[in-house]
Design a protein around this motif. Structure first.
Motif, PDB file in Angstrom:
ATOM      1  N   ASP A   1      -8.139   5.251  -5.042  1.00  0.00           N
ATOM      2  CA  ASP A   1      -8.890   5.898  -3.949  1.00  0.00           C
ATOM      3  C   ASP A   1      -9.389   7.279  -4.359  1.00  0.00           C
ATOM      4  O   ASP A   1     -10.492   7.685  -3.990  1.00  0.00           O
TER       5      ASP A   1
ATOM      6  N   PHE B   1       3.707   5.402   0.422  1.00  0.00           N
ATOM      7  CA  PHE B   1       2.862   5.975   1.483  1.00  0.00           C
ATOM      8  C   PHE B   1       3.237   5.381   2.846  1.00  0.00           C
ATOM      9  O   PHE B   1       3.394   6.099   3.832  1.00  0.00           O
ATOM     10  N   MET B   2       3.435   4.055   2.861  1.00  0.00           N
ATOM     11  CA  MET B   2       3.783   3.399   4.131  1.00  0.00           C
ATOM     12  C   MET B   2       5.181   3.830   4.592  1.00  0.00           C
ATOM     13  O   MET B   2       5.420   4.027   5.784  1.00  0.00           O
TER      14      MET B   2
ATOM     15  N   ASN C   1      -1.057  -7.716   1.123  1.00  0.00           N
ATOM     16  CA  ASN C   1      -0.720  -6.361   1.590  1.00  0.00           C
ATOM     17  C   ASN C   1      -0.095  -6.371   2.982  1.00  0.00           C
ATOM     18  O   ASN C   1       0.896  -5.688   3.238  1.00  0.00           O
TER      19      ASN C   1
ATOM     20  N   VAL D   1      -3.851  -0.102   6.997  1.00  0.00           N
ATOM     21  CA  VAL D   1      -4.052  -1.228   6.085  1.00  0.00           C
ATOM     22  C   VAL D   1      -5.559  -1.429   5.921  1.00  0.00           C
ATOM     23  O   VAL D   1      -6.290  -1.528   6.907  1.00  0.00           O
ATOM     24  N   TYR D   2      -6.002  -1.472   4.657  1.00  0.00           N
ATOM     25  CA  TYR D   2      -7.443  -1.595   4.396  1.00  0.00           C
ATOM     26  C   TYR D   2      -7.944  -3.008   4.713  1.00  0.00           C
ATOM     27  O   TYR D   2      -7.293  -3.997   4.349  1.00  0.00           O
TER      28      TYR D   2
ATOM     29  N   SER E   1      -4.299   8.255 -11.876  1.00  0.00           N
ATOM     30  CA  SER E   1      -3.887   6.862 -11.666  1.00  0.00           C
ATOM     31  C   SER E   1      -4.258   6.261 -10.310  1.00  0.00           C
ATOM     32  O   SER E   1      -4.015   5.083 -10.078  1.00  0.00           O
TER      33      SER E   1
ATOM     34  N   ASN F   1      -5.720  -8.833   1.001  1.00  0.00           N
ATOM     35  CA  ASN F   1      -5.768  -8.613  -0.456  1.00  0.00           C
ATOM     36  C   ASN F   1      -4.368  -8.801  -1.042  1.00  0.00           C
ATOM     37  O   ASN F   1      -3.378  -8.453  -0.399  1.00  0.00           O
TER      38      ASN F   1
HETATM   39  O1  DAU Z   1      -2.557  -3.058 -10.614  1.00  0.00           O
HETATM   40  C1  DAU Z   1      -2.103  -1.903 -11.244  1.00  0.00           C
HETATM   41  C2  DAU Z   1      -2.606  -0.685 -10.507  1.00  0.00           C
HETATM   42  O2  DAU Z   1      -1.869  -0.613  -9.282  1.00  0.00           O
HETATM   43  C3  DAU Z   1      -2.454   0.602 -11.293  1.00  0.00           C
HETATM   44  O3  DAU Z   1      -3.257   0.538 -12.450  1.00  0.00           O
HETATM   45  C4  DAU Z   1      -2.838   1.821 -10.452  1.00  0.00           C
HETATM   46  O4  DAU Z   1      -2.570   3.010 -11.169  1.00  0.00           O
HETATM   47  C5  DAU Z   1      -2.022   1.801  -9.178  1.00  0.00           C
HETATM   48  O5  DAU Z   1      -2.446   2.859  -8.345  1.00  0.00           O
HETATM   49  C6  DAU Z   1      -2.168   0.471  -8.445  1.00  0.00           C
HETATM   50  O6  DAU Z   1      -3.506   0.327  -7.910  1.00  0.00           O
HETATM   51  P1  DAU Z   1      -3.770  -0.303  -6.460  1.00  0.00           P
HETATM   52  O7  DAU Z   1      -5.086   0.145  -5.981  1.00  0.00           O
HETATM   53  O8  DAU Z   1      -3.478  -1.750  -6.453  1.00  0.00           O
HETATM   54  O9  DAU Z   1      -2.566   0.431  -5.650  1.00  0.00           O
HETATM   55  P2  DAU Z   1      -2.488   1.114  -4.221  1.00  0.00           P
HETATM   56  O10 DAU Z   1      -1.053   1.422  -3.994  1.00  0.00           O
HETATM   57  O11 DAU Z   1      -3.473   2.203  -4.062  1.00  0.00           O
HETATM   58  O12 DAU Z   1      -2.918  -0.066  -3.255  1.00  0.00           O
HETATM   59  C7  DAU Z   1      -2.250  -1.311  -3.238  1.00  0.00           C
HETATM   60  C8  DAU Z   1      -2.982  -2.207  -2.257  1.00  0.00           C
HETATM   61  O13 DAU Z   1      -2.778  -1.690  -0.931  1.00  0.00           O
HETATM   62  C9  DAU Z   1      -4.484  -2.261  -2.453  1.00  0.00           C
HETATM   63  O14 DAU Z   1      -4.951  -3.574  -2.172  1.00  0.00           O
HETATM   64  C10 DAU Z   1      -5.031  -1.289  -1.421  1.00  0.00           C
HETATM   65  C11 DAU Z   1      -4.030  -1.392  -0.290  1.00  0.00           C
HETATM   66  N1  DAU Z   1      -3.826  -0.135   0.498  1.00  0.00           N
HETATM   67  C12 DAU Z   1      -3.481   0.987  -0.173  1.00  0.00           C
HETATM   68  C13 DAU Z   1      -3.274   2.177   0.509  1.00  0.00           C
HETATM   69  C14 DAU Z   1      -2.900   3.438  -0.244  1.00  0.00           C
HETATM   70  C15 DAU Z   1      -3.944  -0.145   1.875  1.00  0.00           C
HETATM   71  O15 DAU Z   1      -4.233  -1.199   2.477  1.00  0.00           O
HETATM   72  N2  DAU Z   1      -3.741   1.026   2.541  1.00  0.00           N
HETATM   73  C16 DAU Z   1      -3.431   2.189   1.927  1.00  0.00           C
HETATM   74  O16 DAU Z   1      -3.282   3.239   2.614  1.00  0.00           O
END
Ligand code: DAU
Ligand code: NAD
Length: 350
Positions: free
Chosen positions: A91, A199-200, A255, A212-213, A88, A218
């Protein structure tokens, strides 16, 4: 008694689903099938066998293994499948796409094949849990509807889009009774601490910088996990065969704003703890192919299924932050060698 198979029930959304469904669907027997990958955790299902006895079972099974899947379906004659199991994390899919093809595509097709051959009756239903990520990215305006073109950006979303197409093909070709839900970003208890919110929180509690990416602008659309799961039950019971339902709570956040809010919430919760220091935000290299904005239009689920999220973002975030503070042992036990290796690969020394 309806016999329902829940795949991926030891993961984040799945375990919250199983707990909720056992409580509210008293005529369901739930069998959880999970391979217990890094993201699956038996601790998430603790106490359920004792509490629900004959209405709950767990079986360790890898959905990539066609023979085991066939055997299970042949034996159990399910009234329904609710398919959460997946790789899921976006990254991780960028670091290694193959596992995503194997589980999300091949594993899903193994389940579809077994359903077509061994379902108890034509009424037995296959509910596929998909994601809004199959629609790719939005700009500043607009919303994803069920008619939005499928243009996935990451290997993860490409694998989910592919499985969606197989699910729909099984309906058209074999008449399998399928429904697909596509939900936005979930948050809540038991989420693996690789996803943004947990994670945060973990990094902040450990006094580490918060990565933060890109520029943090975003946008993601957030829903509390129990609201998603209520929508899942509605789609399973009331959805029309062959249809897709978008699920979301109309809750968009940038974000960077979300990360700042988490810091404020943590500060408020930990104001009496002298060793808690406000974490710094580190803007790091952007995710390749990073989708700019997600925003779900859930009108179809609202009007056809009566879907209505109940938990406000404020309430849900308070509950989640509190849960991670109170359940530090849960996430500390997860942070194994594999986790540290992944974090090192993904974030380097940052
Ligand atoms: O939209 C639904 C999706 O949401 C699901 O299908 C996925 O399984 C689920 O992992 C999630 O995907 P995202 O890529 O949106 O979730 P994530 O928590 O990885 O990241 C959320 C946002 O935060 C994304 O714009 C990337 C950013 N991010 C994420 C991480 C882990 C950061 O800026 N820094 C980080 O360390
Ligand atoms: P998760 O990573 O927390 O859990 C996935 C579960 O699937 C784990 O228990 C894991 O052990 C199991 N699994 C993985 N590979 C398997 C295999 N080969 N065989 C059997 N079990 C296997 O995921 P999650 O966040 O709970 O997501 C659940 C589902 O919801 C996924 O299909 C995901 O695409 C979808 N989804 C997630 C979100 C979100 O925000 N997390 C949003 C929309 C849709």
């Amino acid at each position: 008694m309806m016999k329902i198979l829940v795949t991926g029930g030891a993961g984040f959304i799945g375990c919250n689903f199983v707990r909720r469904a056992l409580r509210v669907k008293k005529d369901w027997k739930i069998i959880v099938a999970d391979a217990l990958t890094y993201a699956g955790n038996l601790e998430n299902l603790e106490g359920l066998k004792e509490k629900y006895n004959d209405r709950y079972d767990f079986i360790k099974i890898d959905i990539r293994d066609k023979e085991s899947v066939d055997e299970l379906f042949k034996k159990e004659k399910f009234d329904g499948v609710i398919h959460f199991a997946a790789e899921s994390h976006v990254d991780r899919s960028i670091l290694g796409p193959l596992a995503f093809v194997e589980t999300n595509v091949l594993g899903s097709v193994n389940l579809l094949e077994a359903s077509r051959k061994y379902f108890k009756s034509d009424k037995s239903r296959f509910l596929h849990i998909s994601t809004d990520e199959v629609y790719g990215a939005l700009g500043d305006e607009g919303f994803f509807t069920e008619e939005t073109k499928i243009v996935p950006s990451s290997p993860y979303s490409a694998s989910k889009a592919s499985s969606d197409l197989f699910v729909l093909a099984y309906h058209k070709t074999y008449g399998l009774n399928v429904v697909i839900t596509r939900c936005c970003n979930n948050y809540g208890p038991y989420q693996f601490p690789e996803k943004l919110i947990p994670f945060m929180i973990k990094r902040a509690l450990d006094g580490e910088p918060l990565p933060v990416y890109g520029d943090g602008r975003n946008v993601r659309d957030w829903i509390f996990v129990d609201d998603h799961n209520d929508g899942t039950i509605l789609a399973f019971e009331k959805g029309r065969a062959g249809e897709v339902y978008n699920l979301g709570a109309r809750c968009e956040k940038r974000n960077i704003d979300l990360v700042k809010l988490l810091i404020e919430k943590l500060k408020a919760c930990l104001k009496d703890k002298k060793d808690f220091k406000e974490p710094e935000i580190a803007f790091v290299k952007d995710r390749p192919g990073h989708d700019f904005r997600y925003a779900i239009d859930p009108s179809k689920a609202e009007s056809e299924l009566g879907f209505k999220p109940k938990i406000s973002f404020e309430e849900g975030i308070d509950l989640t932050v509190k849960w991670y503070i109170e359940n530090e042992g849960w996430w500390r036990r997860i942070i194994s060698g594999e986790y540290l290796e992944y974090v090192e690969k993904q974030y380097g020394g940052k």
